[in-house]
Design a protein around this motif. Structure first.
Motif, mmCIF file in Angstrom:
data_model
loop_
_atom_site.group_PDB
_atom_site.id
_atom_site.type_symbol
_atom_site.label_atom_id
_atom_site.label_comp_id
_atom_site.label_asym_id
_atom_site.label_seq_id
_atom_site.Cartn_x
_atom_site.Cartn_y
_atom_site.Cartn_z
ATOM 1 N N MET A 40 0.817 -1.192 0.000
ATOM 2 C CA MET A 40 0.000 0.000 0.000
ATOM 3 C C MET A 40 0.863 1.258 0.000
ATOM 4 S SD MET A 40 -2.939 1.133 2.645
ATOM 5 C CE MET A 40 -4.402 1.182 1.654
ATOM 6 N N TYR A 41 1.870 1.306 0.875
ATOM 7 C CA TYR A 41 2.785 2.445 0.933
ATOM 8 C C TYR A 41 4.194 1.963 0.627
ATOM 9 C CZ TYR A 41 -1.136 4.445 3.520
ATOM 10 O OH TYR A 41 -2.377 4.867 3.894
ATOM 11 N N GLU A 42 4.897 2.716 -0.207
ATOM 12 C CA GLU A 42 6.289 2.390 -0.526
ATOM 13 C C GLU A 42 7.264 3.337 0.167
ATOM 14 O OE1 GLU A 42 7.040 1.942 -4.695
ATOM 15 O OE2 GLU A 42 5.145 0.879 -5.002
ATOM 16 N N ARG A 43 6.843 4.611 0.315
ATOM 17 C CA ARG A 43 7.685 5.618 0.948
ATOM 18 C C ARG A 43 6.830 6.466 1.890
ATOM 19 N NH1 ARG A 43 9.095 4.424 -3.709
ATOM 20 N NH2 ARG A 43 7.601 5.749 -4.756
ATOM 21 N N ILE A 44 7.202 6.451 3.167
ATOM 22 C CA ILE A 44 6.471 7.188 4.196
ATOM 23 C C ILE A 44 7.365 8.296 4.724
ATOM 24 C CG2 ILE A 44 5.437 7.037 6.502
ATOM 25 C CD1 ILE A 44 4.754 4.091 5.832
ATOM 26 N N LEU A 45 6.810 9.492 4.834
ATOM 27 C CA LEU A 45 7.538 10.633 5.372
ATOM 28 C C LEU A 45 7.041 10.963 6.768
ATOM 29 C CD1 LEU A 45 9.362 13.148 5.304
ATOM 30 C CD2 LEU A 45 7.508 14.336 4.103
ATOM 31 N N LEU A 46 7.952 10.996 7.721
ATOM 32 C CA LEU A 46 7.668 11.479 9.065
ATOM 33 C C LEU A 46 8.218 12.891 9.162
ATOM 34 C CD1 LEU A 46 6.936 11.319 12.092
ATOM 35 C CD2 LEU A 46 9.221 10.334 12.449
ATOM 36 N N ALA A 47 7.344 13.841 9.432
ATOM 37 C CA ALA A 47 7.768 15.214 9.678
ATOM 38 C C ALA A 47 8.006 15.336 11.176
ATOM 39 C CB ALA A 47 6.684 16.189 9.225
ATOM 40 N N THR A 48 9.222 15.690 11.556
ATOM 41 C CA THR A 48 9.524 15.756 12.982
ATOM 42 C C THR A 48 10.130 17.088 13.373
ATOM 43 O OG1 THR A 48 10.615 14.640 14.840
ATOM 44 C CG2 THR A 48 11.812 14.681 12.741
ATOM 45 N N ASP A 49 9.784 17.523 14.573
ATOM 46 C CA ASP A 49 10.414 18.703 15.162
ATOM 47 C C ASP A 49 10.890 18.392 16.582
ATOM 48 O OD1 ASP A 49 8.083 18.622 16.612
ATOM 49 O OD2 ASP A 49 7.367 20.605 16.022
ATOM 50 N N HIS A 68 4.032 5.781 15.125
ATOM 51 C CA HIS A 68 3.114 5.329 14.068
ATOM 52 C C HIS A 68 3.846 5.134 12.750
ATOM 53 C CE1 HIS A 68 -0.836 5.585 16.057
ATOM 54 N NE2 HIS A 68 -0.216 6.454 16.823
ATOM 55 N N ALA A 69 4.713 6.077 12.408
ATOM 56 C CA ALA A 69 5.431 5.999 11.134
ATOM 57 C C ALA A 69 6.327 4.765 11.079
ATOM 58 C CB ALA A 69 6.252 7.264 10.920
ATOM 59 N N VAL A 70 7.046 4.490 12.158
ATOM 60 C CA VAL A 70 7.915 3.311 12.204
ATOM 61 C C VAL A 70 7.084 2.041 12.068
ATOM 62 C CG1 VAL A 70 9.440 1.949 13.697
ATOM 63 C CG2 VAL A 70 9.807 4.412 13.445
ATOM 64 N N SER A 71 5.975 1.984 12.796
ATOM 65 C CA SER A 71 5.109 0.801 12.736
ATOM 66 C C SER A 71 4.528 0.591 11.335
ATOM 67 C CB SER A 71 3.975 0.945 13.755
ATOM 68 O OG SER A 71 3.112 -0.159 13.687
ATOM 69 N N LEU A 72 4.072 1.665 10.711
ATOM 70 C CA LEU A 72 3.512 1.557 9.361
ATOM 71 C C LEU A 72 4.579 1.136 8.351
ATOM 72 C CD1 LEU A 72 1.184 4.678 9.286
ATOM 73 C CD2 LEU A 72 0.473 2.282 9.079
ATOM 74 N N ALA A 73 5.774 1.696 8.477
ATOM 75 C CA ALA A 73 6.853 1.325 7.555
ATOM 76 C C ALA A 73 7.173 -0.158 7.685
ATOM 77 C CB ALA A 73 8.096 2.177 7.822
ATOM 78 N N ARG A 74 7.197 -0.657 8.900
ATOM 79 C CA ARG A 74 7.450 -2.092 9.105
ATOM 80 C C ARG A 74 6.315 -2.929 8.525
ATOM 81 N NH1 ARG A 74 9.552 -1.412 15.197
ATOM 82 N NH2 ARG A 74 11.733 -0.993 14.681
ATOM 83 N N GLY A 100 6.467 -2.693 4.721
ATOM 84 C CA GLY A 100 7.775 -2.838 4.086
ATOM 85 C C GLY A 100 8.173 -1.576 3.340
ATOM 86 N N ALA A 101 7.740 -0.438 3.857
ATOM 87 C CA ALA A 101 7.973 0.844 3.192
ATOM 88 C C ALA A 101 9.293 1.465 3.635
ATOM 89 C CB ALA A 101 6.828 1.808 3.499
ATOM 90 N N GLU A 102 9.826 2.299 2.779
ATOM 91 C CA GLU A 102 11.019 3.077 3.105
ATOM 92 C C GLU A 102 10.563 4.252 3.971
ATOM 93 O OE1 GLU A 102 14.539 4.016 0.256
ATOM 94 O OE2 GLU A 102 12.983 5.542 -0.062
ATOM 95 N N LEU A 103 11.196 4.423 5.120
ATOM 96 C CA LEU A 103 10.830 5.508 6.026
ATOM 97 C C LEU A 103 11.787 6.683 5.841
ATOM 98 C CD1 LEU A 103 9.091 6.620 8.329
ATOM 99 C CD2 LEU A 103 10.652 5.474 9.941
ATOM 100 N N HIS A 104 11.214 7.853 5.666
ATOM 101 C CA HIS A 104 11.968 9.094 5.564
ATOM 102 C C HIS A 104 11.584 9.956 6.757
ATOM 103 C CE1 HIS A 104 13.070 8.751 1.169
ATOM 104 N NE2 HIS A 104 12.177 7.778 1.324
ATOM 105 N N ALA A 105 12.552 10.573 7.396
ATOM 106 C CA ALA A 105 12.293 11.506 8.489
ATOM 107 C C ALA A 105 12.938 12.833 8.129
ATOM 108 C CB ALA A 105 12.852 10.965 9.799
ATOM 109 N N VAL A 106 12.145 13.893 8.220
ATOM 110 C CA VAL A 106 12.635 15.217 7.836
ATOM 111 C C VAL A 106 12.392 16.203 8.973
ATOM 112 C CG1 VAL A 106 12.319 17.156 6.230
ATOM 113 C CG2 VAL A 106 12.272 14.804 5.378
ATOM 114 N N TYR A 107 13.420 16.987 9.238
ATOM 115 C CA TYR A 107 13.357 18.097 10.192
ATOM 116 C C TYR A 107 13.640 19.356 9.394
ATOM 117 C CZ TYR A 107 14.536 21.040 14.225
ATOM 118 O OH TYR A 107 14.569 22.031 15.170
ATOM 119 N N VAL A 108 12.810 20.378 9.578
ATOM 120 C CA VAL A 108 13.008 21.624 8.843
ATOM 121 C C VAL A 108 13.423 22.726 9.815
ATOM 122 C CG1 VAL A 108 11.976 23.364 7.334
ATOM 123 C CG2 VAL A 108 11.287 20.957 7.118
#
Length: 147
Positions: A1-10, A21-27, A30-38
């Motif tokens: 269902m998801y191949e690439r998941i983005l976690l927006a973190t501050d 949630h993002a880690v659990s969904l990626a597992r 089997g999705a690639e997890l991306h974490a971004v801090y702006v």
């Protein structure tokens, strides 16, 4: 269902809950997890009193710590991390386009001083953009971060 998941973190409590949630969904998918801090570039301080470079350096250090916490939570699962500079929702949406993200996971509120607002301004802006599905995770300070 998801191949690439983005976690927006501050690094906030809301982002920590969203991270679980993002880690659990990626597992699960089997999705690639991306974490971004702006690093926010719009200044809310007097440049004559505070050195913008010191603020930027401090925010970058906070970002590194927030991303390290996501990597720790992910354990042996790999996480693609990125620190960007700019207006948070604009940078997140640009990342969604650049990396062909399928799902954004974000906390309902970030570090804003306006804790009474229903949604954080970045979360609201990402939702309104309607670029990809967005999972908004409530800050669960009661201790449970079940996915």
């Amino acid at each position: 269902m998801y191949e690439r998941i983005l976690l927006a973190t501050d690094g906030s409590d809301g982002a920590t809950a969203a991270g679980a949630h993002a880690v659990s969904l990626a597992r699960r998918y089997g999705a690639e997890l991306h974490a971004v801090y702006v690093v926010e570039t719009r200044t809310g301080y007097d440049n004559a009193i505070v050195d913008p470079e010191v603020v930027r350096r401090n925010l970058r250090e906070e970002g590194e710590a927030a991303l390290a916490a996501v990597e720790t939570r992910a354990g042996s699962d790999s996480v693609v991390t990125s620190i960007r500079e700019g207006v948070p929702h604009e940078e997140l949406l640009a990342y969604v386009d650049e990396m062909d993200i399928d799902l954004v996971v974000v906390g309902s509120k970030g570090r804003s001083a306006f804790r009474t607002i229903l949604l954080g301004s970045t979360t609201e802006a990402v939702l309104r953009a309607d670029a990809v599905p967005v999972l908004v995770v409530n800050d669960d300070t009661g201790g449970s971060t079940r996915p």
